[in-house]
Design a protein around this motif. Structure first.
Motif, PDB file in Angstrom:
ATOM      1  N   VAL A  74       3.912  -2.607  -8.911  1.00  0.00           N
ATOM      2  CA  VAL A  74       4.851  -1.951  -7.996  1.00  0.00           C
ATOM      3  C   VAL A  74       6.105  -1.518  -8.747  1.00  0.00           C
ATOM      4  O   VAL A  74       6.609  -0.406  -8.557  1.00  0.00           O
ATOM      5  N   VAL A  75       6.627  -2.372  -9.621  1.00  0.00           N
ATOM      6  CA  VAL A  75       7.803  -2.006 -10.423  1.00  0.00           C
ATOM      7  C   VAL A  75       7.516  -0.755 -11.238  1.00  0.00           C
ATOM      8  O   VAL A  75       8.332   0.174 -11.299  1.00  0.00           O
ATOM      9  N   ALA A  76       6.341  -0.709 -11.870  1.00  0.00           N
ATOM     10  CA  ALA A  76       5.984   0.447 -12.686  1.00  0.00           C
ATOM     11  C   ALA A  76       5.867   1.715 -11.850  1.00  0.00           C
ATOM     12  O   ALA A  76       6.344   2.789 -12.242  1.00  0.00           O
ATOM     13  N   GLU A  77       5.251   1.598 -10.677  1.00  0.00           N
ATOM     14  CA  GLU A  77       5.054   2.773  -9.823  1.00  0.00           C
ATOM     15  C   GLU A  77       6.387   3.327  -9.338  1.00  0.00           C
ATOM     16  O   GLU A  77       6.610   4.550  -9.346  1.00  0.00           O
ATOM     17  N   ILE A  78       7.285   2.466  -8.920  1.00  0.00           N
ATOM     18  CA  ILE A  78       8.561   2.934  -8.370  1.00  0.00           C
ATOM     19  C   ILE A  78       9.482   3.449  -9.469  1.00  0.00           C
ATOM     20  O   ILE A  78      10.154   4.484  -9.306  1.00  0.00           O
ATOM     21  N   CYS A 134       0.813  -1.219   0.000  1.00  0.00           N
ATOM     22  CA  CYS A 134       0.000   0.000   0.000  1.00  0.00           C
ATOM     23  C   CYS A 134       0.848   1.270   0.000  1.00  0.00           C
ATOM     24  O   CYS A 134       0.346   2.357  -0.303  1.00  0.00           O
ATOM     25  N   LYS A 135       2.126   1.155   0.336  1.00  0.00           N
ATOM     26  CA  LYS A 135       3.029   2.308   0.275  1.00  0.00           C
ATOM     27  C   LYS A 135       3.156   2.809  -1.160  1.00  0.00           C
ATOM     28  O   LYS A 135       3.387   3.997  -1.398  1.00  0.00           O
ATOM     29  N   TYR A 136       2.988   1.908  -2.121  1.00  0.00           N
ATOM     30  CA  TYR A 136       3.160   2.240  -3.529  1.00  0.00           C
ATOM     31  C   TYR A 136       1.860   2.186  -4.321  1.00  0.00           C
ATOM     32  O   TYR A 136       1.706   2.891  -5.313  1.00  0.00           O
ATOM     33  N   LEU A 137       0.912   1.355  -3.872  1.00  0.00           N
ATOM     34  CA  LEU A 137      -0.359   1.199  -4.574  1.00  0.00           C
ATOM     35  C   LEU A 137      -1.487   1.541  -3.608  1.00  0.00           C
ATOM     36  O   LEU A 137      -1.862   0.723  -2.758  1.00  0.00           O
ATOM     37  N   PRO A 138      -2.059   2.746  -3.692  1.00  0.00           N
ATOM     38  CA  PRO A 138      -3.088   3.179  -2.736  1.00  0.00           C
ATOM     39  C   PRO A 138      -4.300   2.257  -2.667  1.00  0.00           C
ATOM     40  O   PRO A 138      -4.964   2.203  -1.623  1.00  0.00           O
ATOM     41  N   ALA A 139      -4.608   1.526  -3.738  1.00  0.00           N
ATOM     42  CA  ALA A 139      -5.767   0.640  -3.715  1.00  0.00           C
ATOM     43  C   ALA A 139      -5.625  -0.475  -2.679  1.00  0.00           C
ATOM     44  O   ALA A 139      -6.609  -1.102  -2.284  1.00  0.00           O
ATOM     45  N   PHE A 140      -4.403  -0.739  -2.228  1.00  0.00           N
ATOM     46  CA  PHE A 140      -4.165  -1.750  -1.196  1.00  0.00           C
ATOM     47  C   PHE A 140      -4.283  -1.169   0.218  1.00  0.00           C
ATOM     48  O   PHE A 140      -4.166  -1.914   1.196  1.00  0.00           O
ATOM     49  N   ASP A 141      -4.539   0.123   0.321  1.00  0.00           N
ATOM     50  CA  ASP A 141      -4.600   0.763   1.636  1.00  0.00           C
ATOM     51  C   ASP A 141      -6.025   0.653   2.191  1.00  0.00           C
ATOM     52  O   ASP A 141      -6.776   1.629   2.269  1.00  0.00           O
ATOM     53  N   ASN A 142      -6.386  -0.568   2.540  1.00  0.00           N
ATOM     54  CA  ASN A 142      -7.688  -0.828   3.154  1.00  0.00           C
ATOM     55  C   ASN A 142      -7.498  -1.920   4.197  1.00  0.00           C
ATOM     56  O   ASN A 142      -6.430  -2.522   4.311  1.00  0.00           O
ATOM     57  N   GLU A 143      -8.552  -2.165   4.963  1.00  0.00           N
ATOM     58  CA  GLU A 143      -8.436  -3.082   6.103  1.00  0.00           C
ATOM     59  C   GLU A 143      -7.980  -4.472   5.694  1.00  0.00           C
ATOM     60  O   GLU A 143      -7.213  -5.124   6.416  1.00  0.00           O
ATOM     61  N   SER A 198      -0.113 -17.538  -7.005  1.00  0.00           N
ATOM     62  CA  SER A 198      -1.041 -16.442  -7.275  1.00  0.00           C
ATOM     63  C   SER A 198      -0.603 -15.613  -8.472  1.00  0.00           C
ATOM     64  O   SER A 198       0.360 -14.842  -8.391  1.00  0.00           O
ATOM     65  N   ASP A 199      -1.315 -15.747  -9.583  1.00  0.00           N
ATOM     66  CA  ASP A 199      -1.071 -14.887 -10.741  1.00  0.00           C
ATOM     67  C   ASP A 199      -1.378 -13.416 -10.449  1.00  0.00           C
ATOM     68  O   ASP A 199      -0.588 -12.534 -10.816  1.00  0.00           O
ATOM     69  N   PRO A 200      -2.524 -13.086  -9.821  1.00  0.00           N
ATOM     70  CA  PRO A 200      -2.770 -11.667  -9.535  1.00  0.00           C
ATOM     71  C   PRO A 200      -1.753 -11.068  -8.584  1.00  0.00           C
ATOM     72  O   PRO A 200      -1.457  -9.875  -8.638  1.00  0.00           O
ATOM     73  N   GLY A 201      -1.184 -11.891  -7.687  1.00  0.00           N
ATOM     74  CA  GLY A 201      -0.118 -11.392  -6.835  1.00  0.00           C
ATOM     75  C   GLY A 201       1.099 -10.990  -7.650  1.00  0.00           C
ATOM     76  O   GLY A 201       1.751  -9.973  -7.382  1.00  0.00           O
ATOM     77  N   SER A 202       1.417 -11.791  -8.678  1.00  0.00           N
ATOM     78  CA  SER A 202       2.533 -11.458  -9.565  1.00  0.00           C
ATOM     79  C   SER A 202       2.221 -10.211 -10.391  1.00  0.00           C
ATOM     80  O   SER A 202       3.113  -9.395 -10.662  1.00  0.00           O
ATOM     81  N   SER A 203       0.983 -10.057 -10.797  1.00  0.00           N
ATOM     82  CA  SER A 203       0.600  -8.844 -11.506  1.00  0.00           C
ATOM     83  C   SER A 203       0.807  -7.616 -10.621  1.00  0.00           C
ATOM     84  O   SER A 203       1.233  -6.554 -11.098  1.00  0.00           O
ATOM     85  N   LEU A 223      -2.949  -2.970 -16.801  1.00  0.00           N
ATOM     86  CA  LEU A 223      -2.449  -3.726 -15.659  1.00  0.00           C
ATOM     87  C   LEU A 223      -2.805  -3.029 -14.358  1.00  0.00           C
ATOM     88  O   LEU A 223      -3.271  -3.672 -13.407  1.00  0.00           O
ATOM     89  N   ARG A 224      -2.616  -1.739 -14.280  1.00  0.00           N
ATOM     90  CA  ARG A 224      -2.885  -1.017 -13.039  1.00  0.00           C
ATOM     91  C   ARG A 224      -4.362  -1.091 -12.657  1.00  0.00           C
ATOM     92  O   ARG A 224      -4.696  -1.267 -11.472  1.00  0.00           O
ATOM     93  N   GLU A 225      -5.246  -0.996 -13.636  1.00  0.00           N
ATOM     94  CA  GLU A 225      -6.671  -1.094 -13.342  1.00  0.00           C
ATOM     95  C   GLU A 225      -6.994  -2.465 -12.743  1.00  0.00           C
ATOM     96  O   GLU A 225      -7.740  -2.572 -11.762  1.00  0.00           O
ATOM     97  N   ALA A 226      -6.415  -3.523 -13.316  1.00  0.00           N
ATOM     98  CA  ALA A 226      -6.662  -4.868 -12.808  1.00  0.00           C
ATOM     99  C   ALA A 226      -6.095  -5.035 -11.403  1.00  0.00           C
ATOM    100  O   ALA A 226      -6.754  -5.595 -10.511  1.00  0.00           O
ATOM    101  N   VAL A 227      -4.882  -4.539 -11.177  1.00  0.00           N
ATOM    102  CA  VAL A 227      -4.240  -4.700  -9.871  1.00  0.00           C
ATOM    103  C   VAL A 227      -4.937  -3.866  -8.807  1.00  0.00           C
ATOM    104  O   VAL A 227      -5.059  -4.297  -7.647  1.00  0.00           O
TER     105      VAL A 227
END
Length: 371
Positions: A185-189, A111-120, A175-180, A152-156
């Motif tokens: 994260v690579v793209a964001e950084i 979630c530090k890099y992908l705000p969509a992961f910043d949830n409970e 997990s394929d979606p985990g690899s996505s 890719l970002r929309e899916a992730v």
């Protein structure tokens, strides 16, 4: 515009040699080839490319069967394959390159890099958990008809909002979606699309000029016509092969999915394996440190068969397989690289591990001198 690969000052890392010159039994290796040829005749596979390299010497590079059976295109050693999950080690390498540059740590929260992961549900997932398939994320971003996502970002982002099925860090589940998410994260950084990072930072420096990361090639790119057709069958080993895709059609997903999407011939992928086998070095170019390569290719705490986006096959052997019948492995103890590439694999079809065993049995074991 035609494809013009960037030129690097790289010499070819491999040269041909007789099997016996590197302690490989030529009879056993020939038996492996003839066995694969029988698999084609019996309908277990449609075609395959086999590549074995020991001590940087090519002792086997042959093709059997069909690249496209319906169009009567024979398989050739330079045929390009959908590598599918054999893409994952490239993504793991990309993340580890950013780690070595000090741009992330493996314990960073996603979630530090992908705000969509910043949830409970998703907030505690770490990059390390994505790499080791222990994030709890399951499912797929690809559906039977392709993908409903435009990028890719929309899916992730949807993966992050949905959250894991299991508490992060409690169990291993591939997990394929985990690899996505690793790719996002690579793209964001890095600030560039993940496929551009992999192409410019890994493929091009390693001289993998026949490889590409999606099927959006220019119409006159000669590599397109070299891509093998894909086959499947519904009834395990008993049903007929059905062509599901060929190089006249677009890819099923309109973006680089990160968990898959690499297209490459065997000799190109062998360069990547050779770099990792040599502790992250390829000629004068260093991709990763020896310590990082050792970490990546060793089993993780929660899985005896998986490291940091690498499969592990026992002591000092690592690599990865791909859906539809591709397999690669690098054996540190025997200084050996093996690839078996087919686009016609099904659940229950065990030709990949069978071929690996045949190659391993061809290694001549020298007896210690008697004292």
């Amino acid at each position: 515009m035609s494809y013009e690969p960037i030129q690097y000052e790289l010499s070819e890392p491999f040269s041909p040699a007789s099997p016996e010159s590197v302690d490989i039994s030529p009879q056993s290796l020939r038996h492996a080839v003839e066995t694969v040829r029988v698999w084609v005749d019996e309908g277990r596979i449609v075609g395959a490319v086999m590549l074995v390299i020991r001590r940087n010497r090519i002792v086997l590079h042959e093709a059997v069967g069909w690249s496209d059976r319906e169009r009567q295109i024979p398989m050739k050693t330079h045929t390009i394959f959908m590598m599918r999950s054999m893409t994952k080690p490239l993504l793991g390498t990309a993340i580890l390159m950013l780690k070595e540059e000090g741009r992330l740590t493996l314990q960073d929260k996603v979630c530090k890099y992908l705000p969509a992961f910043d949830n409970e549900r998703s907030r505690d997932i770490t990059i390390y958990q994505l790499l080791t398939h222990t994030s709890g994320i399951t499912g797929s971003i690809v559906e039977n008809s392709g993908s409903r996502y435009a990028s890719l970002r929309e899916a992730v982002d949807e993966v992050g909002r949905r959250g894991p099925e299991h508490p992060p860090g409690t169990r291993y589940e591939y997990s394929d979606p985990g690899s996505s998410a690793v790719g996002a994260v690579v793209a964001e950084i890095s600030g560039i699309p993940v496929e551009d990072f992999v192409r410019t930072r890994i493929l091009e420096p390693l001289g993998m000029g026949d490889s590409f990361l999606d099927f959006k090639l220019q119409p006159n790119d000669p590599r397109a016509g070299r891509v093998a057709a894909s086959y499947c069958r519904e009834n395990g080993e008993s049903g007929p092969w059905t062509k599901t895709w060929d190089n006249t059609r677009p890819e099923e997903v309109p973006f680089f999915r990160a968990s898959g999407g690499l297209f490459a011939p065997g000799i190109d992928y062998a360069k990547f394996l050779s770099c990792m086998l040599d502790g992250g070095r390829f000629g004068d170019f260093r991709l990763l440190s020896e310590e990082t390569v050792e970490l990546a290719t060793s089993p993780s705490v929660m899985s005896k068969e998986y490291g940091l986006h690498w499969q592990t096959f026992g002591n000092d052997v690592f690599g990865h397989g791909g859906f539809q019948g591709t397999l690669s492995w690098a054996d540190k103890s025997n200084d050996l690289i093996g690839l078996y590439l087919s686009q016609s694999e099904t659940t229950g079809n065990a030709t990949r591990p069978e071929f690996k065993k045949l190659v391993e049995s061809a290694i001549v074991k020298k007896r210690a001198n008697a004292l």
